[in-house]
Every structure is written in C-alpha cells, then in structure tokens.
Design a protein around this motif. Structure first.
Motif, PDB file in Angstrom:
ATOM      1  N   TYR A 257      12.480   8.533   9.590  1.00  0.00           N
ATOM      2  CA  TYR A 257      13.501   7.546   9.233  1.00  0.00           C
ATOM      3  C   TYR A 257      13.868   7.632   7.759  1.00  0.00           C
ATOM      4  O   TYR A 257      15.005   7.354   7.378  1.00  0.00           O
ATOM      5  CB  TYR A 257      13.175   6.132   9.695  1.00  0.00           C
ATOM      6  N   ARG A 258      12.968   8.080   6.926  1.00  0.00           N
ATOM      7  CA  ARG A 258      13.333   8.295   5.521  1.00  0.00           C
ATOM      8  C   ARG A 258      14.367   9.419   5.401  1.00  0.00           C
ATOM      9  O   ARG A 258      15.280   9.342   4.585  1.00  0.00           O
ATOM     10  CB  ARG A 258      12.108   8.628   4.682  1.00  0.00           C
ATOM     11  N   ALA A 259      14.241  10.443   6.226  1.00  0.00           N
ATOM     12  CA  ALA A 259      15.231  11.519   6.217  1.00  0.00           C
ATOM     13  C   ALA A 259      16.603  10.977   6.628  1.00  0.00           C
ATOM     14  O   ALA A 259      17.623  11.296   6.006  1.00  0.00           O
ATOM     15  CB  ALA A 259      14.796  12.653   7.140  1.00  0.00           C
ATOM     16  N   VAL A 260      16.633  10.142   7.653  1.00  0.00           N
ATOM     17  CA  VAL A 260      17.902   9.545   8.099  1.00  0.00           C
ATOM     18  C   VAL A 260      18.502   8.690   6.987  1.00  0.00           C
ATOM     19  O   VAL A 260      19.714   8.755   6.715  1.00  0.00           O
ATOM     20  CB  VAL A 260      17.689   8.715   9.385  1.00  0.00           C
ATOM     21  N   PHE A 261      17.677   7.895   6.309  1.00  0.00           N
ATOM     22  CA  PHE A 261      18.186   7.046   5.230  1.00  0.00           C
ATOM     23  C   PHE A 261      18.625   7.881   4.024  1.00  0.00           C
ATOM     24  O   PHE A 261      19.540   7.487   3.299  1.00  0.00           O
ATOM     25  CB  PHE A 261      17.142   6.013   4.815  1.00  0.00           C
ATOM     26  N   THR A 262      17.999   9.018   3.818  1.00  0.00           N
ATOM     27  CA  THR A 262      18.415   9.908   2.744  1.00  0.00           C
ATOM     28  C   THR A 262      19.776  10.519   3.060  1.00  0.00           C
ATOM     29  O   THR A 262      20.630  10.653   2.172  1.00  0.00           O
ATOM     30  CB  THR A 262      17.354  11.003   2.504  1.00  0.00           C
ATOM     31  N   VAL A 263      20.015  10.848   4.321  1.00  0.00           N
ATOM     32  CA  VAL A 263      21.342  11.305   4.745  1.00  0.00           C
ATOM     33  C   VAL A 263      22.365  10.197   4.487  1.00  0.00           C
ATOM     34  O   VAL A 263      23.454  10.449   3.960  1.00  0.00           O
ATOM     35  CB  VAL A 263      21.335  11.722   6.239  1.00  0.00           C
ATOM     36  N   ALA A 264      22.009   8.960   4.832  1.00  0.00           N
ATOM     37  CA  ALA A 264      22.916   7.825   4.612  1.00  0.00           C
ATOM     38  C   ALA A 264      23.223   7.640   3.123  1.00  0.00           C
ATOM     39  O   ALA A 264      24.356   7.322   2.750  1.00  0.00           O
ATOM     40  CB  ALA A 264      22.311   6.553   5.194  1.00  0.00           C
ATOM     41  N   GLY A 265      22.223   7.842   2.275  1.00  0.00           N
ATOM     42  CA  GLY A 265      22.452   7.745   0.836  1.00  0.00           C
ATOM     43  C   GLY A 265      23.415   8.805   0.339  1.00  0.00           C
ATOM     44  O   GLY A 265      24.299   8.530  -0.484  1.00  0.00           O
ATOM     45  N   GLY A 266      23.277  10.022   0.833  1.00  0.00           N
ATOM     46  CA  GLY A 266      24.204  11.093   0.479  1.00  0.00           C
ATOM     47  C   GLY A 266      25.607  10.794   0.973  1.00  0.00           C
ATOM     48  O   GLY A 266      26.602  11.045   0.279  1.00  0.00           O
ATOM     49  N   TYR A 267      25.697  10.226   2.161  1.00  0.00           N
ATOM     50  CA  TYR A 267      26.985   9.845   2.726  1.00  0.00           C
ATOM     51  C   TYR A 267      27.657   8.785   1.850  1.00  0.00           C
ATOM     52  O   TYR A 267      28.833   8.920   1.493  1.00  0.00           O
ATOM     53  CB  TYR A 267      26.779   9.306   4.146  1.00  0.00           C
ATOM     54  N   ALA A 268      26.908   7.745   1.496  1.00  0.00           N
ATOM     55  CA  ALA A 268      27.460   6.668   0.666  1.00  0.00           C
ATOM     56  C   ALA A 268      27.935   7.201  -0.687  1.00  0.00           C
ATOM     57  O   ALA A 268      29.017   6.840  -1.157  1.00  0.00           O
ATOM     58  CB  ALA A 268      26.417   5.568   0.483  1.00  0.00           C
ATOM     59  N   THR A 269      27.126   8.036  -1.302  1.00  0.00           N
ATOM     60  CA  THR A 269      27.504   8.593  -2.602  1.00  0.00           C
ATOM     61  C   THR A 269      28.802   9.387  -2.506  1.00  0.00           C
ATOM     62  O   THR A 269      29.711   9.202  -3.317  1.00  0.00           O
ATOM     63  CB  THR A 269      26.373   9.476  -3.154  1.00  0.00           C
ATOM     64  N   ALA A 270      28.903  10.248  -1.519  1.00  0.00           N
ATOM     65  CA  ALA A 270      30.102  11.075  -1.374  1.00  0.00           C
ATOM     66  C   ALA A 270      31.333  10.230  -1.063  1.00  0.00           C
ATOM     67  O   ALA A 270      32.422  10.501  -1.574  1.00  0.00           O
ATOM     68  CB  ALA A 270      29.880  12.126  -0.293  1.00  0.00           C
TER      69      ALA A 270
END
Length: 137
Positions: free
Chosen positions: A55-68
């Motif tokens: 789930y940390r990997a999924v949230f890290t993807v979400a963080g990259g998505y939000a930043t972009a």
C-alpha cells in the motif's frame, strides 16, 4: 513575478509528498485500529510488512500523480524532484534501520524496499497523470 511559479512548483512537490506520507500514516493507523497490524510491542509478520510495502507503493504512485497534475509545467521534472526526496527519505530510513539494528524495525527487505520503490512508483504516477506530457526538459 518569478516567485509565484516557484511557489506553485514547490506546492506541487510538497503536495505529492504529503499525499504519500499522510495516506501511509493513515493506513498504518487504520490497520492498527482494526487489529490487522498488532499493537506494540508485538512484532509484525513478514506478510504484514509485505502488505504495508504494497500500500505504500500505491500511495507513492498517488503522490507522483498529484505532483504531476499540480505542476505548472514540466510535470516529469517535478516528479523527479519528488522521487529524489523520497529516495533520500527512504535511505535515511535504511540508515536508521541499521543504526538501531537487531531487526527492531522489521525485516531489512522492508526498510530497503522504501527507497527502492520511490523512483519507479513516483514516475509511474506522473506518467498516469500526464500520459502525453512526458518531456523532462
């Protein structure tokens, strides 16, 4: 005025970091609250650490998505900055893991997985956010 674009860029990166950190912390609290993760001082099993890493990997993807999505321009450059911050923070966790030692913070693979997944997960999230806008320039 050069300050406004700089603040917007910084805000995009900070938001991505916050999405990752807050979601991870909240998920940990929920897992403990529902009794999925054991209360301290009990040790977690390897499978529970695998769940946390997933789930940390999924949230890290979400963080990259939000930043972009929030980046005023060059979304991948912003994502790379976020990924670098995540890598440094994750490496600090690895240093802490080995400084404390004796597996008190869980298995070594878990500590190492955090910085290892930082770059690919953030960049994947950024790619999802901007599939046609991928220039790093």
């Amino acid at each position: 005025m050069i300050l406004r674009p700089l603040l917007v860029s910084a805000g995009a990166v900070i938001t991505g970091f916050a999405v990752t950190a807050i979601a991870s912390t909240a998920a940990d609290a929920v897992m403990h609250g529902f009794g999925i993760f054991p209360a301290s001082p009990q040790d977690m099993t390897g499978s529970l650490f695998a769940l946390a890493a997933a789930y940390r990997a999924v949230f890290t993807v979400a963080g990259g998505y939000a930043t972009a999505r929030l980046a005023p321009d060059r979304p991948m450059r912003h994502a790379i900055i976020l990924a670098a911050i995540g890598l440094v923070a994750g490496l600090a966790g690895v240093v802490a893991y080995y400084a404390i030692g004796d597996g008190k913070l869980g298995p070594a693979w878990y500590a190492i997985s955090i910085p290892v997944e930082a770059i690919p997960c953030v960049l994947f999230g950024a790619k999802l956010a901007n599939p046609r806008r991928v220039a790093v320039t």
